[in-house]
Write an enzyme that holds these catalytic residues in place. Structure first.
Site, PDB file in Angstrom:
ATOM      1  N   ARG A  22       0.701  -1.320  -0.014  1.00 55.02           N
ATOM      2  CA  ARG A  22       0.070   0.090  -0.118  1.00 55.02           C
ATOM      3  C   ARG A  22       0.877   1.116  -0.075  1.00 55.02           C
ATOM      4  O   ARG A  22       2.186   1.061   0.203  1.00 55.02           O
ATOM      5  CB  ARG A  22      -0.860   0.109   1.277  1.00 55.02           C
ATOM      6  N   GLY A  23       0.209   2.315  -0.322  1.00 55.67           N
ATOM      7  CA  GLY A  23       0.826   3.721  -0.465  1.00 55.67           C
ATOM      8  C   GLY A  23       1.117   3.931  -1.689  1.00 55.67           C
ATOM      9  O   GLY A  23       1.608   3.021  -2.665  1.00 55.67           O
ATOM     10  N   ALA A  24       0.900   5.093  -2.451  1.00 57.80           N
ATOM     11  CA  ALA A  24       0.881   5.283  -3.704  1.00 57.80           C
ATOM     12  C   ALA A  24       2.049   5.049  -4.504  1.00 57.80           C
ATOM     13  O   ALA A  24       2.218   4.517  -5.581  1.00 57.80           O
ATOM     14  CB  ALA A  24       0.438   6.692  -4.005  1.00 57.80           C
ATOM     15  N   ARG A  65      -6.455  -0.386  -7.292  1.00 61.96           N
ATOM     16  CA  ARG A  65      -6.665   0.752  -6.594  1.00 61.96           C
ATOM     17  C   ARG A  65      -7.133   2.009  -7.504  1.00 61.96           C
ATOM     18  O   ARG A  65      -6.423   2.331  -7.955  1.00 61.96           O
ATOM     19  CB  ARG A  65      -5.415   1.310  -5.675  1.00 61.96           C
ATOM     20  N   CYS A 129      -1.350   9.334   8.001  1.00 58.12           N
ATOM     21  CA  CYS A 129      -1.132   8.085   7.407  1.00 58.12           C
ATOM     22  C   CYS A 129       0.189   7.730   7.265  1.00 58.12           C
ATOM     23  O   CYS A 129       0.839   7.712   8.150  1.00 58.12           O
ATOM     24  CB  CYS A 129      -1.856   8.356   5.891  1.00 58.12           C
ATOM     25  N   ASP A 198      -1.847  10.997  -3.036  1.00 61.36           N
ATOM     26  CA  ASP A 198      -2.219   9.859  -3.889  1.00 61.36           C
ATOM     27  C   ASP A 198      -2.321  10.513  -5.421  1.00 61.36           C
ATOM     28  O   ASP A 198      -2.240   9.912  -6.414  1.00 61.36           O
ATOM     29  CB  ASP A 198      -3.401   9.140  -3.459  1.00 61.36           C
ATOM     30  N   ASN A 208      -5.698  12.649  -0.891  1.00 60.67           N
ATOM     31  CA  ASN A 208      -4.766  11.904  -0.123  1.00 60.67           C
ATOM     32  C   ASN A 208      -5.656  11.374   0.766  1.00 60.67           C
ATOM     33  O   ASN A 208      -7.065  11.450   0.661  1.00 60.67           O
ATOM     34  CB  ASN A 208      -3.691  12.776   0.555  1.00 60.67           C
ATOM     35  N   LYS A 209      -5.072  10.430   1.755  1.00 57.63           N
ATOM     36  CA  LYS A 209      -5.866   9.512   2.736  1.00 57.63           C
ATOM     37  C   LYS A 209      -7.023  10.329   3.443  1.00 57.63           C
ATOM     38  O   LYS A 209      -6.792  11.439   3.791  1.00 57.63           O
ATOM     39  CB  LYS A 209      -4.920   8.933   3.838  1.00 57.63           C
ATOM     40  N   LYS A 234       3.036  11.443  -9.132  1.00 57.94           N
ATOM     41  CA  LYS A 234       1.577  11.592  -8.200  1.00 57.94           C
ATOM     42  C   LYS A 234       0.661  12.719  -8.808  1.00 57.94           C
ATOM     43  O   LYS A 234      -0.278  12.900  -8.383  1.00 57.94           O
ATOM     44  CB  LYS A 234       1.986  11.858  -6.951  1.00 57.94           C
TER      45      LYS A 234
END
Ligand code: RUB
Length: 312
Positions: A22-24, A65, A129, A198, A208-209, A234
């Site tokens: 996980r995580g962009a 995702r 996050c 993200d 973002n989160k 991004k």
């Protein structure tokens, strides 16, 4: 027995969907590596067959995702090649993927070097996050000798804040963990907020989160600088054409296990939210600190994106 190459891609796609990866940034490099390994292993009879198999693998990874543009930018970087024969195409995918992974690692380091210059000795930095780009800023400042206090949010419902405190614990710097709703209570003690991204759109909006936009609002009210740490991949080329960023809605079970026992309750679980650019002071990229208003230029110049571009 060796696994079928497409099953291997499916396995990576599953790990990304379930957020084991996980995580962009991490999902982008995992997808690039999966495409590289697929290209090396796939048994294609012709260039056309190879291209269509790579496309199939790319589509599978891209569907995991829906929000993170890092995935589609990574896939585009890996699958952008012109080749007259199968072996040239195979090598192009491998070298594109390796180049993407290497430049992504370097970008995170560079973001750390650039962003850490905004931190002063004794500062308290709040993060949300678990962003490698944001953590790179904090780590680099710490390594440069700054004494920093870190405040990390839990980041419900998936508690990525626990990963963040785990990663920072080894630094030996003081860390405080707070519930997400405590952000406003502590904001007056915070000197800098740094979060990852993200997606950054052409007009400088951050995706973002979930919870990021509330933190930005609190920071704005308290006059606390709000920095986004983001590699240039991004930024979203599609938003130049006005395409909206899809916000991933995840399973209600992540928020309320056993939800099915309630008859009239619906749990909503959007994974990301939208922070307008007026709440963002600066975006720290590997090419420098930019105001959010410059996002369009990053997309045009760094991603080299043309509106008529197709790929394979
Ligand atoms: C992770 C998240 C991170 C960004 C940036 O969401 O929102 O802030 O992806 O991370 P999730 P990085 O846990 O749902 O993937 O800087 O590591 O790319």
């Amino acid at each position: 027995m060796q696994m079928d190459p497409m099953d291997q891609v499916q396995k990576t796609a599953g790990s990304i969907s379930r957020m084991e990866i996980r995580g962009a940034g991490r999902i982008a490099t995992a997808a690039a590596a999966a495409l590289r390994d697929f290209a090396l292993a796939v048994d294609a009879g012709s260039l056309e067959e190879f291209n269509s198999e790579v496309r199939r693998a790319a589509d599978l990874l891209n569907s995991t995702r829906p929000t993170a543009v890092s995935l589609s930018n990574a896939i585009r970087a890996v699958t952008r090649y012109r080749a007259d024969d199968l072996e040239t195409a195979r090598q192009a995918v491998v070298s594109n993927a390796n180049r993407f992974i290497e430049s992504s690692e370097k970008a995170v380091q560079r973001i750390g070097q650039i962003g850490s210059r905004t931190i002063k000795d004794g500062d308290t930095v709040l993060t949300h996050c678990n962003s490698m780009a944001a953590l790179s800023v904090i780590r680099t400042a710490h390594r440069a000798g700054m004494k920093i206090n870190v405040i990390a949010t839990e980041s419900r419902p998936r508690y990525q804040g626990i990963a963040t405190i785990g990663m920072l614990d080894e630094l030996g710097t003081p860390i405080e963990l707070i519930v997400d709703s405590a952000v406003r209570s502590v904001m007056n003690e915070v000197d800098l907020v740094v979060v990852g991204a993200d997606v950054i759109t052409a007009n400088g909006t951050l995706v973002n989160k979930i919870g990021t936009s509330q933190i930005a609002l609190c920071a704005h009210e308290a006059r606390t600088p709000f920095m986004v740490a983001a590699e240039t991949y991004k930024f979203s080329p599609m938003t130049i054409l006005g395409e909206p960023v899809p916000i991933e809605e995840r399973s209600p079970e992540e928020v309320l296990p056993g939800i099915s026992k309630y008859r009239n309750v619906r749990v909503r679980n959007p994974a990301f939210d939208i922070t307008p650019r007026q709440y963002i002071d600066v975006i720290c990229t590997e090419v420098g600190l930019i105001p959010p208003e410059m996002s369009y230029m990053i997309i045009k110049e760094r991603l080299g994106w043309e509106m008529d571009e197709g790929g394979i």
